[in-house]
Design an enzyme around this catalytic site. Structure first.
Site, mmCIF file in Angstrom:
data_model
loop_
_atom_site.group_PDB
_atom_site.id
_atom_site.type_symbol
_atom_site.label_atom_id
_atom_site.label_comp_id
_atom_site.label_asym_id
_atom_site.label_seq_id
_atom_site.Cartn_x
_atom_site.Cartn_y
_atom_site.Cartn_z
ATOM 1 C CG HIS A 149 -1.910 3.734 3.926
ATOM 2 N ND1 HIS A 149 -3.214 3.459 4.286
ATOM 3 C CD2 HIS A 149 -1.384 2.546 3.519
ATOM 4 C CE1 HIS A 149 -3.457 2.175 4.086
ATOM 5 N NE2 HIS A 149 -2.364 1.601 3.641
ATOM 6 C CB SER A 207 -0.943 0.011 1.213
ATOM 7 O OG SER A 207 -1.751 -1.123 1.236
#
Length: 248
Positions: A201, A150
């Protein structure tokens, strides 16, 4: 995402869904490096690729790097996944971003850029974990262990936004300018998926910003050129964002 024990090896629902979506997208439309990356990570998750570690051992944290010098996790944590659906969503996102960026940059350049982004995201995750622990005195930031692609995808998201002309994007039913979309997506994922890694993230976004908006991006492009002999050709909009007012 925080690591979880693999439920079972073999074909799970997320893997089957990934195969269906890739077929609907068009296998022939997926550039080679992107396709190999998707297939490789799927085979790694399902256990068809045998490796001397499991998902739990592969996760990265500031504690594992600074105290235990676990350099393996620094690399492999980006390519392991905690569940079949985690893999599915990440790989669908990778297909979309790779289909846009890989033909533009060239396959060899794209692969090397992915390597830089992967190392950068791991470095940023560890750095943020350390800094947040120092600032908040909350030791959980130091020990938080995460796996998944991610962070690299968020970095690619930022780069994609930099390459595109400013346009509107739909994020969770909310239409916003593309330069805001990545930040809104960060917030929405954190709210809707509590098990996701906010630090990971955020680190990916910061690495993407460093590549797009600072001299670090130019240095990386120069290194890539020296390795492959081919320039990474960006859109004019990208150079404006870096403050460079010329085209290749």
């Amino acid at each position: 995402m925080r690591p979880a024990q693999r439920r079972q090896q073999g074909l799970q629902y997320g893997i089957l869904l990934l195969c269906m979506q890739a077929a609907n997208f068009g296998i022939e439309k997926i550039p080679p490096a992107t396709l190999i990356g998707v297939v490789g990570q799927a085979l790694l998750y399902t256990g068809f690729i045998k490796v001397p570690w499991n998902a739990e051992e592969a996760c990265i944290s500031a504690l594992k790097i600074f105290k235990h010098r676990d350099w393996k996790s620094f690399i492999v944590s980006n390519f392991e996944h905690g569940s079949d659906m985690h893999l599915y969503y990440n790989m669908i996102s990778f297909i979309l971003k790779g289909a846009y960026l890989e033909p533009m940059y060239g396959t060899a350049n794209f692969v090397i850029l992915l390597a830089f982004l992967s190392l950068g995201c791991s470095s940023m995750y560890v750095l943020l974990g350390y800094l947040l622990t120092e600032i908040t005195a909350d030791y959980s930031y130091y020990t938080a262990c995460a796996i998944g692609f991610s962070a690299v995808l968020f970095a690619l998201k930022v780069i994609t936004v930099c390459e595109e002309r400013d346009k509107m994007q739909n994020v969770g039913g909310i239409v916003v300018p593309s330069k805001i979309a990545v930040w809104l997506e960060l917030i929405l994922i954190h709210l809707l998926v509590p098990n996701s890694s906010l630090i990971g993230h955020l680190g990916g976004i910061l690495i993407g910003c460093l590549y797009c908006y600072t001299q670090i991006g130019e240095i990386i492009d120069d290194v890539v050129y020296k390795i492959t002999g081919k320039l990474i050709v960006h859109e004019e909009q990208f150079y404006r964002r870096r403050g460079i007012f010329f085209r290749l």
